[in-house]
Design an enzyme around this catalytic site. Structure first.
Site, mmCIF file in Angstrom:
data_model
loop_
_atom_site.group_PDB
_atom_site.id
_atom_site.type_symbol
_atom_site.label_atom_id
_atom_site.label_comp_id
_atom_site.label_asym_id
_atom_site.label_seq_id
_atom_site.Cartn_x
_atom_site.Cartn_y
_atom_site.Cartn_z
ATOM 1 N N HIS A 1 -6.700 -6.067 2.959
ATOM 2 C CA HIS A 1 -5.661 -5.299 3.424
ATOM 3 C C HIS A 1 -5.111 -6.464 4.330
ATOM 4 C CE1 HIS A 1 -6.864 -1.142 2.500
ATOM 5 N NE2 HIS A 1 -7.925 -1.732 2.699
ATOM 6 N N ASN B 1 -12.888 -3.732 3.493
ATOM 7 C CA ASN B 1 -13.789 -2.767 3.586
ATOM 8 C C ASN B 1 -14.962 -2.865 2.492
ATOM 9 O OD1 ASN B 1 -12.210 -1.506 5.424
ATOM 10 N ND2 ASN B 1 -10.990 -0.691 4.192
ATOM 11 N N GLY C 1 -15.554 2.120 4.900
ATOM 12 C CA GLY C 1 -14.303 2.500 4.656
ATOM 13 C C GLY C 1 -13.730 2.356 3.237
ATOM 14 N N HIS D 1 -10.650 -5.652 -2.222
ATOM 15 C CA HIS D 1 -9.506 -5.825 -1.913
ATOM 16 C C HIS D 1 -9.109 -6.115 -0.280
ATOM 17 C CE1 HIS D 1 -10.328 -1.445 -1.350
ATOM 18 N NE2 HIS D 1 -9.103 -1.636 -0.763
ATOM 19 N N ASP E 1 0.889 -1.119 -0.001
ATOM 20 C CA ASP E 1 -0.109 -0.123 0.030
ATOM 21 C C ASP E 1 0.972 1.292 0.039
ATOM 22 O OD1 ASP E 1 -1.746 2.185 0.835
ATOM 23 O OD2 ASP E 1 -3.491 0.609 1.312
#
Length: 112
Positions: free
Chosen positions: A100, A85, A91, A98, A28
């Site tokens: 995280h 999310n 969020g 995706h 990220d």
């Protein structure tokens, strides 16, 4: 095209840690932990709330890929967090599903 589609197409550079025919994983650019990797399907599913029963194998592949990346980055012993999310209140900032993968520090609960 979403930001992630442009990364898959190599129109935007990314620090890639894993890639196969179905999945791409990269660091990220705005990390929220010492290790912050995004694991995405190359085929666009806008968000988990829009996933269909036929997406099950790909969804499983995302989680297994995240598990392997966590191991490869040395996080298995100390632990890591996976976050998905979905929607504005969840969020979500990019309409491309995706995962995280966060690690390298203690995680707290509730996450916020």
């Amino acid at each position: 095209m979403t930001l992630f589609e442009k990364i898959v197409a190599r129109e935007i550079p990314a620090k890639i840690v894993f890639e196969d025919d179905e999945v791409l994983a990269f660091h990220d650019v705005n990390p929220q932990a010492p290790v912050h990797v995004l694991v995405i399907p190359k085929r666009v599913i806008p968000r988990i709330a829009e996933a269909q029963p036929g997406d099950g194998a790909l969804l499983g592949r995302l989680l297994l890929t995240a598990k392997q990346i966590g191991a490869d980055l040395g996080l298995s012993e100390t632990g890591f967090r996976l976050v998905i999310n979905s929607g504005h209140n969840g969020g979500e900032t990019v309409p491309h599903l995706h995962v995280h993968l966060l690690g390298g520090r203690p995680m707290h609960w509730p996450p916020g």
